[in-house]
Design an enzyme around this catalytic site. Structure first.
Site, PDB file in Angstrom:
ATOM      1  N   GLU A 115       7.776  12.750 -10.369  1.00 25.13           N
ATOM      2  CA  GLU A 115       7.222  12.195  -9.141  1.00 25.13           C
ATOM      3  C   GLU A 115       7.290  13.300  -8.094  1.00 25.13           C
ATOM      4  O   GLU A 115       8.332  13.533  -7.488  1.00 25.13           O
ATOM      5  CB  GLU A 115       8.015  10.965  -8.671  1.00 25.13           C
ATOM      6  N   ASP A 147      12.393  10.956 -10.482  1.00 26.10           N
ATOM      7  CA  ASP A 147      12.225  10.508  -9.099  1.00 26.10           C
ATOM      8  C   ASP A 147      12.265  11.678  -8.103  1.00 26.10           C
ATOM      9  O   ASP A 147      13.169  12.520  -8.195  1.00 26.10           O
ATOM     10  CB  ASP A 147      13.376   9.533  -8.803  1.00 26.10           C
TER      11      ASP A 147
HETATM   12  C1  NOJ Z   1      10.672   7.127  -5.123  1.00 29.39           C
HETATM   13  C2  NOJ Z   1      10.745   5.778  -5.753  1.00 29.39           C
HETATM   14  O1  NOJ Z   1       9.527   5.485  -6.383  1.00 29.39           O
HETATM   15  C3  NOJ Z   1      11.097   4.801  -4.659  1.00 29.39           C
HETATM   16  O2  NOJ Z   1      10.995   3.467  -5.092  1.00 29.39           O
HETATM   17  C4  NOJ Z   1      12.476   5.107  -4.156  1.00 29.39           C
HETATM   18  O3  NOJ Z   1      12.766   4.288  -3.045  1.00 29.39           O
HETATM   19  C5  NOJ Z   1      12.595   6.568  -3.732  1.00 29.39           C
HETATM   20  N1  NOJ Z   1      11.991   7.482  -4.646  1.00 29.39           N
HETATM   21  C6  NOJ Z   1      14.041   6.965  -3.581  1.00 29.39           C
HETATM   22  O4  NOJ Z   1      14.654   7.041  -4.840  1.00 29.39           O
END
Ligand code: NOJ
Length: 507
Positions: free
Chosen positions: A254, A199
């Site tokens: 990500e 993440d």
């Molecule tokens: C990216 C995630 O995909 C999202 O759902 C989340 O709210 C944020 N990061 C914070 O962790």
């Protein structure tokens, strides 16, 4: 090395919304386990399961209070082990979500950190002096107009949170944080997971001065800030942890930066991420020119680094592409694109059913980021409960719930579900589609045309974003292997493509 993560297709499961077996209206790990036949029949290679760790659920699991346990809402560690075992027995790899930038404010680490300025874990988080009316810098938190800082009255300092106040940022400059977070990776690696979706991984290294940012960056620091060199060193160390294990354990980052050149840098020299999300295509409109530009950009930035691309059209943070593009015909043609570009496709559960976002009435909205619509529950059959145990799921059903479910579409060979299956099977049988080279071909402006080749294996793909028929002459004889609307499959390609149609052609 098989490099399965290059040739394979990953299927994202948002566990709250997949399938409920306990009857509380929230999906669970046993629910995922009960639907593995669907995934095997469909033909995906791996699943990525969004967070199921212990969490107060302020951000529905992306606020973790224990990285090494399952929230009782989803089941238990034994349920996870059973899921992993069943997946592996069916040849499905499993990626779990890892949330390294922040914890929950209820994580024992933060509870200890906030207790006093002298706490042994004080520096595990990012604390700064200041006065209560003036945050340390101009950064804003996600999902709100508020500062990315919260004042802690007890210890009279501010703490940093790029997301909600309940998601304090970890301080990755502290060696004990690095060690503790590496241990959380080992916990899941030891259990046998095949890797992690990481993440907002680009956010973990930060300029220690935490300077003010230009207004457009300060408004969305989690998306615009960063590319701090420290992050790359941290990523190399994390990669080292994975490499200490047998088999191919994979890091999918990500990297929520909308500049593909920056995204490319997170692959390092093959020593950082194996794969990174690249979001500009996800935000491309249904226009061939816009898509062409993003595909070219991806090829241009990633290929010289030997960095393998990824493609994604929908996820749990954005409106589904069926909703964005406005018709099932377009969603079908988009599936052809997603599954035939050079790179690893990520599917979001329910896109194979052509699901649209749910319309969520104000009284039922629960997400601080307004993302409820794309998180609607998956309808598995046409019964009133759609294959869910509980009477009422946590969010309303998506539209067309009578007809648009896995069972009904599974019985209809002309359905979008069968199209996904045909595409996945065509891909699996074609080295050209899985790992081959990519080359743009001449076509009218509103049609994307490209060739894929691996050794003697060749395919041509055409995706029309035009309103009417277009002629696309090709050298040689080609037959239609997959058509997004099923028309003419197995027959010869006649040199034309219909509006919003996608075609996979073979010699
Ligand atoms: C990216 C995630 O995909 C999202 O759902 C989340 O709210 C944020 N990061 C914070 O962790």
């Amino acid at each position: 090395m098989s490099e399965w993560w290059k040739s394979g297709v990953v299927y994202q499961i948002y566990p709250r919304s997949f399938c409920d077996t306990s009857g509380d209206g929230v999906g669970d790990l046993a629910g995922i386990r009960s639907k593995l036949d669907h995934l095997v029949w469909l033909g995906v290679d791996a699943v990525w399961v969004s967070p199921f760790y212990r969490s107060p659920m302020k951000d529905f699991g992306y606020d973790v209070s224990d990285y090494c346990d399952v929230d009782p809402l989803f089941g238990s560690l034994a349920d996870f082990d059973a899921l992993l075992e069943d997946c592996h027995a069916r040849g499905l790899r499993v990626l779990v979500d890892w949330v390294p930038n922040h914890t929950s404010d209820r994580h024992p680490w933060f509870e200890e950190s906030r207790r006093s300025r002298e706490s042994a874990k004080r520096d595990w988080y990012v604390w700064r002096d200041g006065s209560p009316d003036r945050p340390p810098n101009n950064w804003r938190a996600a999902f709100s107009p508020d500062p990315a800082w919260t004042w802690d009255e007890t210890t009279r300092q501010w703490y940093l949170h790029l997301f909600l106040a309940e998601q304090p940022d970890l301080n990755w400059r502290h060696p004990e944080v690095v060690g503790a977070m590496h241990d959380t990776l080992r916990f899941w690696l030891d259990r046998g997971v095949d890797g992690f979706r990481m993440d907002v991984i680009h956010c973990i290294g930060k300029d220690p001065a935490l300077p003010d940012a230009p207004a457009e960056v300060a408004a969305i620091p989690w998306c615009a800030l960063n590319d701090h060199p420290e992050t790359h060193a941290l990523l190399r160390d994390i990669r080292g942890v994975l490499e200490g294990y047998e088999g191919e354990r994979v890091m999918v980052g990500e990297v929520y930066l909308l500049d593909t050149a920056q995204v490319a840098s997170y692959y390092g020299t093959g020593d950082e991420l194996h794969l990174s999300f690249n979001f500009p295509p996800l935000y491309a409109p249904w226009e061939a020119g816009a898509w062409r530009e993003r595909i070219d950009q991806t090829e241009r930035e990633l290929r010289p680094r030997d960095a393998w691309p990824t493609w994604v059209l929908s996820n749990h943070d954005n409106p589904r592409h069926r909703t964005r593009y406005g018709s099932e015909a377009r969603a079908r043609a988009a599936a052809v694109l997603l599954l035939t570009l050079r790179g690893t496709p990520f599917l979001y559960a329910g896109e194979e059913l052509g699901l649209e976002d749910a319309v969520v009435a104000e009284g039922r909205r629960v997400d601080p980021g307004g993302r409820d619509g794309c998180r609607a529950p998956i309808p598995w059959d046409g019964t009133p409960r759609r294959g869910w145990k509980g009477a009422e799921p946590w969010l309303p059903w998506p539209p067309e719930r009578e007809a648009r479910n896995a069972e009904t579409l599974g019985a209809d060979p002309g359905s979008i579900l069968h199209l996904y299956r045909r595409l996945l099977h065509a891909r699996r049988q074609s080295p050209a589609l899985q790992v081959g080279s990519w080359e743009a071909l001449d076509a009218p402006d509103d049609v994307l045309a490209y060739g894929r080749r691996e050794g003697g294996d060749r395919r041509v793909v055409l995706v029309s974003m035009a309103d009417t028929d277009r002629g696309v002459p090709l050298d040689g004889d080609w037959s239609i292997e997959v058509a997004s609307d099923g028309a003419g499959e197995g027959g010869p390609y006649e040199g034309r493509i219909g509006p919003d149609q996608g075609l996979v052609l073979r010699p």
